[in-house]
Write an enzyme that holds these catalytic residues in place. Structure first.
Site, PDB file in Angstrom:
ATOM      1  N   ASP A 100      -9.420  42.757 -23.472  1.00 21.80           N
ATOM      2  CA  ASP A 100      -8.695  42.166 -24.590  1.00 21.80           C
ATOM      3  C   ASP A 100      -8.338  40.754 -24.175  1.00 21.80           C
ATOM      4  OD1 ASP A 100      -6.965  41.842 -26.859  1.00 21.80           O
ATOM      5  OD2 ASP A 100      -6.662  44.012 -26.850  1.00 21.80           O
ATOM      6  N   ASP A 203      -7.968  38.699 -29.281  1.00 27.20           N
ATOM      7  CA  ASP A 203      -6.694  38.936 -29.957  1.00 27.20           C
ATOM      8  C   ASP A 203      -6.247  37.737 -30.797  1.00 27.20           C
ATOM      9  OD1 ASP A 203      -4.231  40.708 -30.002  1.00 27.20           O
ATOM     10  OD2 ASP A 203      -3.334  38.828 -29.289  1.00 27.20           O
ATOM     11  N   GLU A 260     -10.400  39.589 -33.604  1.00 28.47           N
ATOM     12  CA  GLU A 260      -9.393  40.189 -34.461  1.00 28.47           C
ATOM     13  C   GLU A 260      -8.997  39.119 -35.479  1.00 28.47           C
ATOM     14  OE1 GLU A 260      -4.977  42.210 -34.397  1.00 28.47           O
ATOM     15  OE2 GLU A 260      -5.340  40.341 -33.364  1.00 28.47           O
ATOM     16  N   HIS A 332      -4.331  50.517 -32.242  1.00 23.66           N
ATOM     17  CA  HIS A 332      -2.988  50.588 -31.657  1.00 23.66           C
ATOM     18  C   HIS A 332      -1.927  49.890 -32.511  1.00 23.66           C
ATOM     19  CE1 HIS A 332      -4.336  46.620 -30.791  1.00 23.66           C
ATOM     20  NE2 HIS A 332      -3.144  46.282 -30.356  1.00 23.66           N
ATOM     21  N   ASP A 333      -2.353  49.285 -33.624  1.00 20.05           N
ATOM     22  CA  ASP A 333      -1.385  48.616 -34.507  1.00 20.05           C
ATOM     23  C   ASP A 333      -1.183  49.372 -35.814  1.00 20.05           C
ATOM     24  OD1 ASP A 333      -0.897  46.392 -32.828  1.00 20.05           O
ATOM     25  OD2 ASP A 333      -2.651  45.318 -33.591  1.00 20.05           O
TER      26      ASP A 333
END
Ligand code: GLC
Ligand code: CA
Length: 567
Positions: A100, A203, A260, A332-333
Site C-alpha cells: 500500500d 492510497d 484508489e 477495509h473502509d
C-alpha cells in the site's frame, strides 16, 4: 481487445488488513509472519496477488495509513527481514505482493514533518502544505477534512501558521508541488520494487493536487466548513504529477498499480488507466456508498439491487475494450458485504453466494477482502467506545451536532462503520478465533464458533469452498480468455432485482444470471440452457419458455451460437 496481455489480467486478488489477519508472537496484533504462515489459505483459495494494507513504521493513528518511516516495517508487524521472507515464500507459491503506497500524506511523526515543525524556514517545511491563518486566528480557509473537522491544524509555537491534513490531524498532506519531495517519494517506490514487490495499491492518490485559495466557501454543514472536491480531488493539474510518476517509475514495466480514486470522467479513462495510462487499474467508489439498510429500501429491496446494478453496468460497459478495473464488494473502509447489501432477514449462504457470483465474473480483476470468503459479518457495538477509529468518532460527533440522539448516532455508526470489516480474521473455533492466543487489539466477532475457516474448509458445501469453485472456474483453461477479455453485455435490465449479463468474445458467451431477491423470478428462454458451469443452489428449473430462478439463485452457463435467453 485493445490492451497487451499483462500478468494481472488473469489475476485473482485478495486484500489483507494485516493488523487483523494472524498474530504469531502473541501480542494481539496481526503480523507479517502471520501472513507467511497463512499463505496456504491463499493458494487454496486460488489467489494470485495480495494487497497488504500498510505495514511501514507508523504511530498507528490511522492504523498504518500514517507512515513515519517508509523504509522500515513497523515492529508491531515484524521486521524488514520478515517482509523479505514473506516475499520469498509467497513467490515460491506463485503469489505476488502489492504494498500500500501512502504518498498523499505522512504521519506527523515522520522526520520530514518533525524537521519542518522544528524550523519553518527549513527545506522540509516545503514538503508539506503550510499556510498563514486568517487575521482572527482562524484557519487559512474553511475546507473540511475528509475525516471530519477543519482540514487545518494550527502549528504550535507559531503566531498563525497552519498545516493541511485532508485526513486525520496525524496525517499532514505532502506538498506535491515540490519537485524534491516528489523525487524522494520515487526513490522510496524504487526501493520497494527492488525488494521484489509486484506493485502497489496507491492510497488516496486522487488528492495529491490541491488548488489552494483563501476564499471562504459557504458552509455545507453546521460545522461552518465545506467539502470542496474540485480543489482537492482529481483537481485540475493532477495529471502532470501522475504522468511524471508514471514516466519516472512505472512506464513500460510489469508493475501493477491500482489507484484508489473515484472514476474521473470516462473520457479520461485512457489517459488514467491501461497500457499508456497513469495506472494499471483502479479501486473506485462508484458503487460503494450505498447500503440496503437505508429506510427507503426496507419496503423495496429490489430497488437497491437495481441501483447497484446500474452503477456496475455503467462502469463495465464503458470499460469494455478500454480499461481493466478491479471488482470488489468489500474492503477495509466498508462494512461487511452481507450487512450492507442484503436485507438482514435474508442473509444466508444462498444470498451471499448469489451476490458473490454476480460480481466475481464481471470483466476486471476480482478482489476478495479477508474474511469475505467465509461470510464474516459486521459486529455492532453497544457503545461508541467500542470503536477505535478516529474518523468514526468524528462522524459520531458530527451526527450529534446534526441533532441525532446518541442512540440514533450509534445505530448509524454500527451500520456504516469501516471498523466493521477490521475485526480479527476468524480461523477456527478456538480461543480468539485462532487469530491470537491473547486478547486481540480489536474485539473478535462472537459469531466465530459458527463462522470460521477451519470449519468451512472441512465442509464441502461451505461458502469458502464455494469461493474456491468460483476461482477455479475463472481459471479454467478453456474459459480463461473469455473470462478475462470477454466484453460485458448487460441483458434483461428491466427485470427488477435481477442482474444478468453476458461475457462475450469471438462467438463464445458466458451467461450470468443472479436473482438477488427473496422471490422466485422467471427468465424468458428461447431454447434449453446448457448444463450450468456454476449454480449456487441445487438444480435449475427450466420449461420450454422460461427458466425459474429460486430466491437468491445465481447460475452461470456457457454457450456458443444463438442465445438461450430471450432478451
Ligand atoms: C484511504 C484508506 C483509508 C485511509 C485513508 C487515509 O482511503 O483506504 O483506510 O484512512 O486513505 O490514508
Ligand atoms: Ca503480533
Amino acid at each position: 481487445m485493445t490492451s497487451k496481455m499483462k500478468w494481472w489480467h488473469s489475476a485473482i486478488g485478495y486484500q489483507i488488513y494485516p493488523k487483523s489477519f494472524q498474530d504469531t508472537n502473541h501480542d494481539g496484533i496481526g503480523d507479517i509472519a502471520g501472513i507467511t504462515q497463512r499463505l496456504d489459505h491463499l493458494t487454496d483459495l486460488g489467489v494470485d496477488v495480495v494487497w497488504i494494507s500498510p505495514v511501514n513504521l507508523s504511530p498507528m493513528m490511522d492504523h498504518g495509513y500514517d507512515i513515519s518511516d517508509y523504509y522500515q516495517i513497523d515492529p508491531s508487524f515484524g521486521s524488514n527481514e520478515d517482509f523479505s521472507e514473506l516475499l520469498a515464500k509467497a513467490g515460491e507459491k506463485g503469489i505476488k505482493i502489492l504494498m500500500d503506497l501512502v504518498i498523499n500524506h505522512t504521519s506527523t511523526e515522520h522526520p520530514w514533518f518533525k524537521a519542518a515543525m522544528a524550523d519553518l524556514d527549513s527545506e522540509y517545511a516545503d514538503y508539506y502544505v503550510i499556510k498563514e491563518g486568517r487575521e482572527n486566528g482562524a484557519p487559512p480557509n474553511n475546507w473540511r477534512s475528509m475525516f471530519g473537522g477543519s482540514a487545518w491544524e494550527k502549528i504550535s509555537g507559531t503566531d498563525n501558521k497552519f498545516y493541511l491534513h485532508l485526513f486525520t490531524v496525524g496525517q499532514p498532506d505532502l506538498n506535491w508541488e515540490n519537485p524534491k519531495l516528489r523525487q524522494k517519494l520515487y526513490e522510496m517506490i524504487r526501493y520497494w520494487l527492488d525488494q521484489g514487490v509486484a506493485g502497489f495499491r496507491i492510497d488516496a492518490i486522487a488528492h495529491i493536487k490541491k488548488i489552494y485559495d483563501e476564499k471562504i466557501i459557504s458552509p455545507d454543514g453546521p460545522d461552518g466548513l465545506a467539502t470542496v472536491w474540485e480543489q482537492y480531488r482529481n483537481a485540475c493539474g493532477i495529471g502532470e504529477f501522475l504522468k511524471e510518476m508514471r514516466e519516472a517509475i512505472f512506464a513500460d514495466s510489469d508493475v501493477l498499480t491500482i489507484a484508489e480514486m473515484d472514476v474521473p470522467d470516462p473520457d479520461q479513462w485512457l489517459e488514467y488507466f491501461g497500457d499508456n495510462g497513469y495506472f494499471s487499474s483502479i479501486f473506485d467508489f462508484y458503487h460503494t456508498p450505498y447500503t440496503i439498510q437505508e429506510e427507503k429500501y426496507q419496503q423495496d429491496p429490489a430497488a437497491f439491487v437495481d441501483l447497484l446494478k446500474q452503477k456496475l453496468y455503467k462502469k463495465q460497459v464503458l470499460a469494455n475494450d478500454r480499461v481493466f478495473f478491479t471488482n470488489f464488494l468489500e474492503n477495509h473502509d466498508l462494512s461487511r458485504m452481507p450487512d450492507r447489501l442484503i436485507p438482514q432477514k435474508d442473509i444466508s449462504f444462498d444470498s451471499i453466494t448469489a451476490w458473490s457470483m454476480m460480481y466475481f465474473f464481471l470483466r476486471g480483476i476480482p478482489v476478495i477482502y479477508q474474511g469475505q470468503e467465509i461470510g464474516m459479518r459486521d459486529y455492532p457495538k453497544t457503545s461508541i467506545d467500542g470503536y477505535l477509529d478516529l474518523a468514526t468518532h468524528n462522524s459520531y460527533r458530527d451526527y450529534l451536532l446534526r441533532g441525532l440522539t446518541p442512540a440514533a448516532a450509534l445505530a448509524k455508526i454500527n451500520q456504516e462503520c469501516r471498523e466493521n470489516s477490521r475485526t480479527p480474521m476468524q480461523w477456527d473455533a478456538g480461543n480468539f478465533a485462532g487469530f491470537s492466543e491473547v486478547s486481540p487489539w480489536f474485539a473478535v466477532n462472537p459469531n466465530y464458533p459458527q463462522v470460521n475457516v477451519a470449519w468451512q474448509a472441512a465442509e464441502p458445501d461451505s461458502l469458502l469452498n464455494f469461493f474456491k469453485k468460483m476461482t477455479s472456474l475463472r481459471k479454467s483453461e478453456k474459459l480463461a480468455p473469455l473470462m478475462i477479455y470477454g466484453r460485458t453485455v448487460p441483458v434483461l435490465q428491466e427485470v427488477k432485482g435481477l442482474v444478468a449479463y453476458y461475457r462475450e468474445r469471438e462467438g463464445q458467451r458466458l451467461v450470468v444470471v443472479a436473482n438477488l431477491t427473496a422471490n422466485m423470478q422467471k427468465i424468458p428462454l428461447k431454447k434449453a440452457v446448457n448444463e450450468p458451469l456454476l449454480n449456487n443452489l441445487p438444480g435449475f428449473i427450466q420449461t420450454t419458455a422460461y427458466g425459474e430462478l429460486q430466491p437468491y439463485q445465481s447460475v452461470i452457463w456457457y454457450e456458443t451460437g444463438g442465445e438461450s435467453l430471450a432478451t
